[in-house]
Design a protein around this motif. Structure first.
Motif, PDB file in Angstrom:
ATOM      1  N   VAL A 140      48.261  39.821  46.204  1.00 31.34           N
ATOM      2  CA  VAL A 140      46.997  40.557  46.342  1.00 31.34           C
ATOM      3  C   VAL A 140      46.042  39.812  47.279  1.00 31.34           C
ATOM      4  O   VAL A 140      45.370  40.424  48.120  1.00 31.34           O
ATOM      5  CB  VAL A 140      46.351  40.775  44.960  1.00 31.34           C
ATOM      6  CG1 VAL A 140      45.001  41.465  45.099  1.00 31.34           C
ATOM      7  CG2 VAL A 140      47.270  41.603  44.065  1.00 31.34           C
ATOM      8  N   ALA A 141      45.999  38.483  47.166  1.00 30.89           N
ATOM      9  CA  ALA A 141      45.100  37.698  48.011  1.00 30.89           C
ATOM     10  C   ALA A 141      45.521  37.763  49.478  1.00 30.89           C
ATOM     11  O   ALA A 141      44.670  37.879  50.371  1.00 30.89           O
ATOM     12  CB  ALA A 141      45.080  36.244  47.540  1.00 30.89           C
ATOM     13  N   LEU A 166      37.418  44.191  46.938  1.00 31.98           N
ATOM     14  CA  LEU A 166      37.938  44.570  45.620  1.00 31.98           C
ATOM     15  C   LEU A 166      39.267  43.876  45.343  1.00 31.98           C
ATOM     16  O   LEU A 166      39.526  43.436  44.205  1.00 31.98           O
ATOM     17  CB  LEU A 166      38.104  46.091  45.542  1.00 31.98           C
ATOM     18  CG  LEU A 166      36.813  46.908  45.571  1.00 31.98           C
ATOM     19  CD1 LEU A 166      37.122  48.399  45.655  1.00 31.98           C
ATOM     20  CD2 LEU A 166      35.957  46.621  44.339  1.00 31.98           C
ATOM     21  N   LEU A 167      40.099  43.759  46.369  1.00 32.69           N
ATOM     22  CA  LEU A 167      41.381  43.069  46.205  1.00 32.69           C
ATOM     23  C   LEU A 167      41.169  41.583  45.952  1.00 32.69           C
ATOM     24  O   LEU A 167      41.875  40.977  45.140  1.00 32.69           O
ATOM     25  CB  LEU A 167      42.254  43.279  47.450  1.00 32.69           C
ATOM     26  CG  LEU A 167      42.795  44.695  47.650  1.00 32.69           C
ATOM     27  CD1 LEU A 167      43.455  44.822  49.029  1.00 32.69           C
ATOM     28  CD2 LEU A 167      43.798  45.062  46.555  1.00 32.69           C
ATOM     29  N   ALA A 168      40.201  41.000  46.635  1.00 32.68           N
ATOM     30  CA  ALA A 168      39.893  39.579  46.408  1.00 32.68           C
ATOM     31  C   ALA A 168      39.449  39.361  44.968  1.00 32.68           C
ATOM     32  O   ALA A 168      39.855  38.387  44.318  1.00 32.68           O
ATOM     33  CB  ALA A 168      38.819  39.114  47.385  1.00 32.68           C
ATOM     34  N   GLU A 169      38.624  40.273  44.453  1.00 31.40           N
ATOM     35  CA  GLU A 169      38.193  40.185  43.055  1.00 31.40           C
ATOM     36  C   GLU A 169      39.391  40.271  42.114  1.00 31.40           C
ATOM     37  O   GLU A 169      39.485  39.536  41.119  1.00 31.40           O
ATOM     38  CB  GLU A 169      37.206  41.305  42.740  1.00 31.40           C
ATOM     39  CG  GLU A 169      35.831  41.124  43.368  1.00 31.40           C
ATOM     40  CD  GLU A 169      34.893  42.264  43.025  1.00 31.40           C
ATOM     41  OE1 GLU A 169      35.248  43.070  42.124  1.00 31.40           O
ATOM     42  OE2 GLU A 169      33.826  42.358  43.639  1.00 31.40           O
ATOM     43  N   ARG A 170      40.322  41.178  42.422  1.00 34.12           N
ATOM     44  CA  ARG A 170      41.510  41.331  41.574  1.00 34.12           C
ATOM     45  C   ARG A 170      42.355  40.064  41.580  1.00 34.12           C
ATOM     46  O   ARG A 170      42.809  39.595  40.533  1.00 34.12           O
ATOM     47  CB  ARG A 170      42.361  42.515  42.047  1.00 34.12           C
ATOM     48  CG  ARG A 170      43.504  42.832  41.075  1.00 34.12           C
ATOM     49  CD  ARG A 170      44.657  43.612  41.691  1.00 34.12           C
ATOM     50  NE  ARG A 170      44.269  44.896  42.256  1.00 34.12           N
ATOM     51  CZ  ARG A 170      45.145  45.780  42.743  1.00 34.12           C
ATOM     52  NH1 ARG A 170      46.455  45.478  42.752  1.00 34.12           N
ATOM     53  NH2 ARG A 170      44.750  46.918  43.256  1.00 34.12           N
ATOM     54  N   MET A 202      42.497  30.032  40.231  1.00 36.99           N
ATOM     55  CA  MET A 202      42.778  28.754  40.878  1.00 36.99           C
ATOM     56  C   MET A 202      43.678  28.904  42.100  1.00 36.99           C
ATOM     57  O   MET A 202      43.996  27.915  42.761  1.00 36.99           O
ATOM     58  CB  MET A 202      43.425  27.787  39.882  1.00 36.99           C
ATOM     59  CG  MET A 202      42.503  27.396  38.734  1.00 36.99           C
ATOM     60  SD  MET A 202      40.866  26.833  39.299  1.00 36.99           S
ATOM     61  CE  MET A 202      41.316  25.351  40.196  1.00 36.99           C
ATOM     62  N   ASN A 203      44.099  30.123  42.401  1.00 36.89           N
ATOM     63  CA  ASN A 203      44.904  30.358  43.609  1.00 36.89           C
ATOM     64  C   ASN A 203      44.020  30.191  44.837  1.00 36.89           C
ATOM     65  O   ASN A 203      43.003  30.885  44.977  1.00 36.89           O
ATOM     66  CB  ASN A 203      45.494  31.777  43.551  1.00 36.89           C
ATOM     67  CG  ASN A 203      46.405  32.082  44.730  1.00 36.89           C
ATOM     68  OD1 ASN A 203      45.980  32.032  45.876  1.00 36.89           O
ATOM     69  ND2 ASN A 203      47.646  32.405  44.437  1.00 36.89           N
ATOM     70  N   LEU A 204      44.398  29.288  45.734  1.00 38.76           N
ATOM     71  CA  LEU A 204      43.545  28.993  46.888  1.00 38.76           C
ATOM     72  C   LEU A 204      43.380  30.198  47.807  1.00 38.76           C
ATOM     73  O   LEU A 204      42.302  30.416  48.367  1.00 38.76           O
ATOM     74  CB  LEU A 204      44.101  27.805  47.664  1.00 38.76           C
ATOM     75  CG  LEU A 204      43.860  26.427  47.062  1.00 38.76           C
ATOM     76  CD1 LEU A 204      44.449  25.339  47.956  1.00 38.76           C
ATOM     77  CD2 LEU A 204      42.378  26.169  46.833  1.00 38.76           C
ATOM     78  N   PHE A 205      44.445  30.975  47.984  1.00 42.45           N
ATOM     79  CA  PHE A 205      44.321  32.168  48.826  1.00 42.45           C
ATOM     80  C   PHE A 205      43.351  33.164  48.194  1.00 42.45           C
ATOM     81  O   PHE A 205      42.567  33.807  48.895  1.00 42.45           O
ATOM     82  CB  PHE A 205      45.692  32.815  49.053  1.00 42.45           C
ATOM     83  CG  PHE A 205      46.487  32.185  50.146  1.00 42.45           C
ATOM     84  CD1 PHE A 205      46.237  32.495  51.481  1.00 42.45           C
ATOM     85  CD2 PHE A 205      47.494  31.284  49.862  1.00 42.45           C
ATOM     86  CE1 PHE A 205      46.974  31.916  52.504  1.00 42.45           C
ATOM     87  CE2 PHE A 205      48.240  30.700  50.877  1.00 42.45           C
ATOM     88  CZ  PHE A 205      47.976  31.016  52.206  1.00 42.45           C
ATOM     89  N   ALA A 206      43.405  33.286  46.867  1.00 39.19           N
ATOM     90  CA  ALA A 206      42.462  34.186  46.184  1.00 39.19           C
ATOM     91  C   ALA A 206      41.034  33.697  46.358  1.00 39.19           C
ATOM     92  O   ALA A 206      40.110  34.483  46.619  1.00 39.19           O
ATOM     93  CB  ALA A 206      42.823  34.276  44.702  1.00 39.19           C
ATOM     94  N   ARG A 207      40.822  32.398  46.212  1.00 36.06           N
ATOM     95  CA  ARG A 207      39.479  31.838  46.348  1.00 36.06           C
ATOM     96  C   ARG A 207      38.952  32.008  47.777  1.00 36.06           C
ATOM     97  O   ARG A 207      37.782  32.340  47.990  1.00 36.06           O
ATOM     98  CB  ARG A 207      39.493  30.359  45.955  1.00 36.06           C
ATOM     99  CG  ARG A 207      39.810  30.134  44.480  1.00 36.06           C
ATOM    100  CD  ARG A 207      39.996  28.665  44.149  1.00 36.06           C
ATOM    101  NE  ARG A 207      38.718  27.953  44.107  1.00 36.06           N
ATOM    102  CZ  ARG A 207      37.918  27.921  43.056  1.00 36.06           C
ATOM    103  NH1 ARG A 207      38.245  28.563  41.936  1.00 36.06           N
ATOM    104  NH2 ARG A 207      36.797  27.242  43.084  1.00 36.06           N
ATOM    105  N   GLN A 208      39.833  31.802  48.767  1.00 30.91           N
ATOM    106  CA  GLN A 208      39.378  31.945  50.145  1.00 30.91           C
ATOM    107  C   GLN A 208      39.135  33.407  50.489  1.00 30.91           C
ATOM    108  O   GLN A 208      38.193  33.740  51.213  1.00 30.91           O
ATOM    109  CB  GLN A 208      40.407  31.345  51.103  1.00 30.91           C
ATOM    110  CG  GLN A 208      39.860  31.089  52.500  1.00 30.91           C
ATOM    111  CD  GLN A 208      38.790  30.005  52.527  1.00 30.91           C
ATOM    112  OE1 GLN A 208      39.073  28.836  52.307  1.00 30.91           O
ATOM    113  NE2 GLN A 208      37.546  30.388  52.793  1.00 30.91           N
TER     114      GLN A 208
END
Length: 255
Positions: A88-89, A107-111, A118-124
């Motif tokens: 997703v990230a 919205l995808l970043a929030e998901r 703690m996923n770095l791609f999600a955080r970025q």
């Protein structure tokens, strides 16, 4: 099959991180082979991410076709692995950087963050989305936190690029310059941070440094021109434009 797929994906990521145009196409092929071995959405998400890199970091052929690929691959990745934070990230970043529906990207970043904060791609991905939304302090703090927990050294330049973009968005140009310089030094074929450096050096009145980056871009980026940099709406410098780091008067410096 999972082990075979992981091997192909490893080589795909290695090629991707060079950001060389030929290597990017090889990276896409490796991810296709990973997907054939194991039809997991994360490999499809990497394919979407690679298409984004081709659109953003190089003057690729068939831009319309690659944009269509990015959109279709994004949908497929979410169908297969919509509950996987990395998948997703990657899609969120690909659609954000590819200038495809910033609202959906957020919205995808929030998901992705809800699945694994703690996923770095999600955080970025979330930091980029917050920057686009004008939530500057939160964007900066989240991107800054990623700098403390970076993965292996051979991907450092990618995270430095993202942090530079966030810093530009929040007006921290000096820190953006440091990150962009580091990204360029760590990966000589990486075009995106050199565009940032060109604009930031000009903004700081470091004319000789700007001319050096201009000459490097002319040599390294197929299709690069000053007119594209200053005027082409499809050229991926929207963050620089929206924060007044590109001015038409720059043309006089290189005339």
């Amino acid at each position: 099959p999972e082990s075979i797929a992981a091997g192909f994906a490893y080589f795909g990521r290695q090629r991707l991180m060079t950001f060389d145009p030929e290597n990017l196409e090889e990276a896409y092929t490796f991810m296709s082979q990973a997907r054939q071995a194991c039809d997991h959405g994360v490999f499809v998400a990497w394919q979407a991410f690679i298409r984004m890199a081709q659109l953003v970091d190089s003057f690729c052929d068939d831009r319309e076709g690659k944009t269509d690929d990015l959109k279709a691959l994004s949908v497929k990745a979410l169908e297969l692995s919509g509950d996987n934070s990395l998948s997703v990230a990657l899609v969120a970043i690909a659609r954000n950087m590819g200038q495809i529906d910033e609202t959906e990207s957020a919205l995808l970043a929030e998901r992705a963050m809800k699945i694994n904060p703690m996923n770095l791609f999600a955080r970025q991905a979330m930091a980029l989305a917050l920057g686009n939304a004008g939530n500057m302090n939160s964007a900066y703090m989240l991107s800054r936190s990623c700098q403390k927990f970076l993965p292996e050294a051979d991907t450092r330049h990618l995270w430095d690029l993202y942090h530079a973009l966030v810093c530009i968005a929040v007006g921290k140009n000096e820190e953006a310059l440091t990150s962009a310089e580091r990204a360029s030094a760590e990966c000589s074929g990486f075009i995106a941070p050199r565009r940032q450096l060109l604009a930031l050096y000009l903004h700081e009145d470091r004319i000789e440094d700007a001319k050096e980056q201009f000459n490097l871009l002319q040599r390294k980026e197929a299709g690069f021109s000053l007119d594209r940099f200053l005027k082409d709406p499809d050229y991926h410098v929207d963050t620089l434009l929206s924060h007044a780091l590109i001015d038409p008067s720059f043309k006089d410096i290189f005339s």
